[in-house]
Design a protein around this motif. Structure first.
Motif, PDB file in Angstrom:
ATOM      1  N   TYR A  71      36.536 -16.296  -8.834  1.00  0.00           N
ATOM      2  CA  TYR A  71      36.263 -16.945  -7.555  1.00  0.00           C
ATOM      3  C   TYR A  71      37.443 -17.789  -7.072  1.00  0.00           C
ATOM      4  CZ  TYR A  71      31.455 -15.382  -8.046  1.00  0.00           C
ATOM      5  OH  TYR A  71      30.324 -14.608  -8.178  1.00  0.00           O
ATOM      6  N   ARG A  72      38.362 -18.125  -7.955  1.00  0.00           N
ATOM      7  CA  ARG A  72      39.594 -18.774  -7.503  1.00  0.00           C
ATOM      8  C   ARG A  72      40.352 -17.895  -6.508  1.00  0.00           C
ATOM      9  NH1 ARG A  72      43.193 -21.960 -11.875  1.00  0.00           N
ATOM     10  NH2 ARG A  72      41.595 -23.219 -12.933  1.00  0.00           N
ATOM     11  N   ARG A  73      40.149 -16.582  -6.620  1.00  0.00           N
ATOM     12  CA  ARG A  73      40.934 -15.635  -5.817  1.00  0.00           C
ATOM     13  C   ARG A  73      40.262 -15.247  -4.511  1.00  0.00           C
ATOM     14  NH1 ARG A  73      43.057 -16.266 -11.199  1.00  0.00           N
ATOM     15  NH2 ARG A  73      45.299 -15.991 -10.880  1.00  0.00           N
ATOM     16  N   VAL A  74      39.119 -15.827  -4.202  1.00  0.00           N
ATOM     17  CA  VAL A  74      38.554 -15.643  -2.866  1.00  0.00           C
ATOM     18  C   VAL A  74      39.462 -16.376  -1.879  1.00  0.00           C
ATOM     19  CG1 VAL A  74      36.592 -16.162  -1.367  1.00  0.00           C
ATOM     20  CG2 VAL A  74      36.196 -15.427  -3.733  1.00  0.00           C
TER      21      VAL A  74
ATOM     22  N   MET B  49      42.249 -21.306   0.211  1.00  0.00           N
ATOM     23  CA  MET B  49      42.565 -22.133   1.375  1.00  0.00           C
ATOM     24  C   MET B  49      41.909 -23.505   1.262  1.00  0.00           C
ATOM     25  SD  MET B  49      41.933 -21.456   5.417  1.00  0.00           S
ATOM     26  CE  MET B  49      42.352 -22.747   6.594  1.00  0.00           C
ATOM     27  N   MET B  50      40.695 -23.549   0.734  1.00  0.00           N
ATOM     28  CA  MET B  50      39.987 -24.811   0.516  1.00  0.00           C
ATOM     29  C   MET B  50      40.836 -25.733  -0.368  1.00  0.00           C
ATOM     30  SD  MET B  50      36.144 -25.004  -1.072  1.00  0.00           S
ATOM     31  CE  MET B  50      35.000 -26.332  -0.711  1.00  0.00           C
ATOM     32  N   ARG B  51      41.380 -25.175  -1.433  1.00  0.00           N
ATOM     33  CA  ARG B  51      42.251 -25.938  -2.330  1.00  0.00           C
ATOM     34  C   ARG B  51      43.472 -26.465  -1.578  1.00  0.00           C
ATOM     35  NH1 ARG B  51      44.277 -26.144  -7.808  1.00  0.00           N
ATOM     36  NH2 ARG B  51      46.553 -26.045  -7.873  1.00  0.00           N
TER      37      ARG B  51
ATOM     38  N   PHE C  92      39.497 -26.655  -9.774  1.00  0.00           N
ATOM     39  CA  PHE C  92      40.614 -25.958  -9.130  1.00  0.00           C
ATOM     40  C   PHE C  92      40.831 -26.472  -7.718  1.00  0.00           C
ATOM     41  CE2 PHE C  92      41.648 -22.237  -6.353  1.00  0.00           C
ATOM     42  CZ  PHE C  92      42.965 -22.049  -6.760  1.00  0.00           C
ATOM     43  N   VAL C  93      39.761 -26.605  -6.950  1.00  0.00           N
ATOM     44  CA  VAL C  93      39.884 -27.016  -5.553  1.00  0.00           C
ATOM     45  C   VAL C  93      40.331 -28.467  -5.420  1.00  0.00           C
ATOM     46  CG1 VAL C  93      38.540 -27.497  -3.464  1.00  0.00           C
ATOM     47  CG2 VAL C  93      38.288 -25.298  -4.626  1.00  0.00           C
ATOM     48  N   THR C  94      39.768 -29.351  -6.228  1.00  0.00           N
ATOM     49  CA  THR C  94      40.063 -30.784  -6.077  1.00  0.00           C
ATOM     50  C   THR C  94      41.314 -31.227  -6.816  1.00  0.00           C
ATOM     51  OG1 THR C  94      38.731 -31.403  -8.001  1.00  0.00           O
ATOM     52  CG2 THR C  94      37.603 -31.302  -5.858  1.00  0.00           C
TER      53      THR C  94
ATOM     54  N   ASN D 186      33.901 -15.038   3.669  1.00  0.00           N
ATOM     55  CA  ASN D 186      35.101 -15.056   4.500  1.00  0.00           C
ATOM     56  C   ASN D 186      35.232 -16.305   5.368  1.00  0.00           C
ATOM     57  OD1 ASN D 186      36.401 -12.086   4.372  1.00  0.00           O
ATOM     58  ND2 ASN D 186      34.183 -11.941   4.206  1.00  0.00           N
ATOM     59  N   GLU D 187      34.365 -17.302   5.117  1.00  0.00           N
ATOM     60  CA  GLU D 187      34.340 -18.470   5.996  1.00  0.00           C
ATOM     61  C   GLU D 187      34.475 -19.781   5.232  1.00  0.00           C
ATOM     62  OE1 GLU D 187      30.846 -18.506   8.421  1.00  0.00           O
ATOM     63  OE2 GLU D 187      30.822 -16.332   8.650  1.00  0.00           O
ATOM     64  N   LEU D 188      34.987 -20.788   5.942  1.00  0.00           N
ATOM     65  CA  LEU D 188      34.914 -22.180   5.518  1.00  0.00           C
ATOM     66  C   LEU D 188      34.316 -22.991   6.661  1.00  0.00           C
ATOM     67  CD1 LEU D 188      38.366 -22.993   3.836  1.00  0.00           C
ATOM     68  CD2 LEU D 188      36.161 -22.719   2.689  1.00  0.00           C
ATOM     69  N   GLU D 189      33.608 -24.061   6.291  1.00  0.00           N
ATOM     70  CA  GLU D 189      33.237 -25.070   7.271  1.00  0.00           C
ATOM     71  C   GLU D 189      34.123 -26.285   7.027  1.00  0.00           C
ATOM     72  OE1 GLU D 189      28.941 -25.802   8.101  1.00  0.00           O
ATOM     73  OE2 GLU D 189      28.663 -24.428   6.406  1.00  0.00           O
ATOM     74  N   PHE D 190      34.776 -26.764   8.083  1.00  0.00           N
ATOM     75  CA  PHE D 190      35.727 -27.864   7.937  1.00  0.00           C
ATOM     76  C   PHE D 190      35.418 -28.958   8.957  1.00  0.00           C
ATOM     77  CE2 PHE D 190      40.171 -29.459   9.002  1.00  0.00           C
ATOM     78  CZ  PHE D 190      40.221 -30.344   7.920  1.00  0.00           C
TER      79      PHE D 190
END
Length: 402
Positions: A139-142, A147-149, A206-208, A301-305
């Protein structure tokens, strides 16, 4: 497509759910990414001759064997890909590293901290000889997660204050579902905690860029006896639940814990395979002093920002469609707006692994990274056993490990 003549000959152990996912990635990776080496699907291994022969034909492998030791001892294998249940990860990985093979091992790294430490120590020794190793937290490779990271690393969220992570499934809600290997501690190590909880532990760290330092946890096994399977494979099995003998479920069905991260953030985690109606619902929300970001695997394929630095009259969660060529990994795929899926995360995993091995760079997540996740899993289990008492996460390096 890569034009290099360098070839990495892959041998894979296991052919069920993860074996199929990895096979699809090995088949695809050099057809969409220009890489410094080409993967050749040389050999697949499984214990059942008929089934592994069929898997080799179906999944696209050149040959098959029923003995993983044969695979490791062959001179024409460069990479060993481990897609077996957790009880065999350590033995196979240690032998492969000792034989000078690069190793990709599925998560969680092992069934115990002791095994994970041994694997990490062996990987450190092998690294000195140019042998690389990686744990497969796909899931790191999604692209949206990567991008979240980047949003966090760029300071767009400010100081991270809250992490909220859930991974919910429902595939064992039926009490007549059989006692497959994932419900047996000696095979799987743990239940929902290690199977899906490991994913959200790794993903949030990973993200934080922060690591979990301590936890307070509770776990539960809702169905303690299940029919023994007549035959099982992957996540499913066939059985007549009314007549089959039963066996004891020895893992957790659900795990819930609160945590503190070493950067000061507070976090909550929930992993359950009893969330009726939830098939593969992974969701992570990060709240910071300057904004928030949300990822939902069911909207991959989405993020909420939320950008709190914008004028108040313009603030609100924005939907980012992560399909532009400038987004992570996406330049290899389709025009903007044409979405990708679950299987692409494995193709991206193989892309990064091949590039690291071919260029002599250590891939991530390393075995050391996976050991740290194992230490969090261990702290959660210890806390739950002690009535939710606070449990510190042990450091990766201890006197015993040295």
């Amino acid at each position: 497509m890569s034009t290099t003549d360098k070839e990495l000959r892959v041998g894979m152990v296991g052919y069920a759910f993860m074996g199929a996912a990895h096979s699809q990635a090995w088949r695809t990776v050099n057809r969409v990414f220009d890489l410094p080496a080409r993967a050749r699907m040389a050999l697949i291994c499984g214990r059942d001759t008929a089934k592994v022969a069929d898997a080799a034909d179906t999944l696209g492998w050149d040959a098959y064997t029923t003995d993983w030791r044969d695979l490791i001892n062959r001179d024409d294998i460069d990479v060993v890909d481990i897609c077996t249940p957790g009880d065999s990860h350590a033995e196979i990985a240690l032998a492969a590293l000792a034989a000078g093979k690069h190793v990709l091992c599925e998560k969680p790294l092992a069934n115990s901290v002791e095994e994970a430490r041994a694997m990490t120590a062996a990987a450190d020794v092998a690294r000195a000889a140019g042998v690389r190793s990686m744990c497969g937290f796909n899931y790191r490779r999604v692209p949206a997660v990567t991008m979240m990271r980047q949003l966090v690393a760029d300071g767009r969220l400010g100081v991270i204050r809250h992490v909220r992570a859930t991974y919910l499934q429902d595939w064992i809600v039926d009490p007549q579902f059989p006692l497959v290997w994932r419900l047996q501690k000696d095979r799987a190590g743990s239940g929902a905690l290690g199977d899906i909880g490991a994913h959200i532990i790794d993903l949030t760290q990973f993200v934080t860029g922060q690591r979990i330092s301590g936890v307070s946890a509770v776990t539960e096994t809702f169905v303690k006896e299940r029919p023994l399977p007549a035959e099982s494979s992957g996540l499913a099995a066939s059985v007549d639940g009314h007549t089959a003998p039963t066996g004891t479920v020895t893992v957790d069905d659900a795990a819930v814990f609160v945590a503190r991260l070493d950067g000061g953030a507070l976090a909550t985690y929930e992993a359950s395979r009893f969330a009726t109606g939830r098939k593969n619902a992974l969701r992570v929300e990060i709240n910071g002093s300057l904004g928030s970001v949300v990822f939902d695997l069911e909207r991959l394929n989405e993020l909420e920002f939320y950008d709190a630095t914008r004028p108040a009259v313009e603030q609100g969660f924005s939907r980012i469609l992560v399909t532009e060529g400038e987004h992570p990994y996406m330049s290899a795929w389709w025009p903007p707006g044409h979405i990708i899926g679950y299987e692409h995360s494995f193709t991206h995993e193989m892309r990064d692994f091949i590039e690291a091995v071919a260029t002599g760079v250590d891939p991530t997540p390393s075995f050391a990274d996976a050991l740290q996740v194992q230490l969090v899993l261990d702290a959660v289990a210890r806390s739950a056993e002690l009535g939710s008492s606070w449990a510190e996460v042990e450091p990766a390096l201890t006197a015993a490990a040295v």
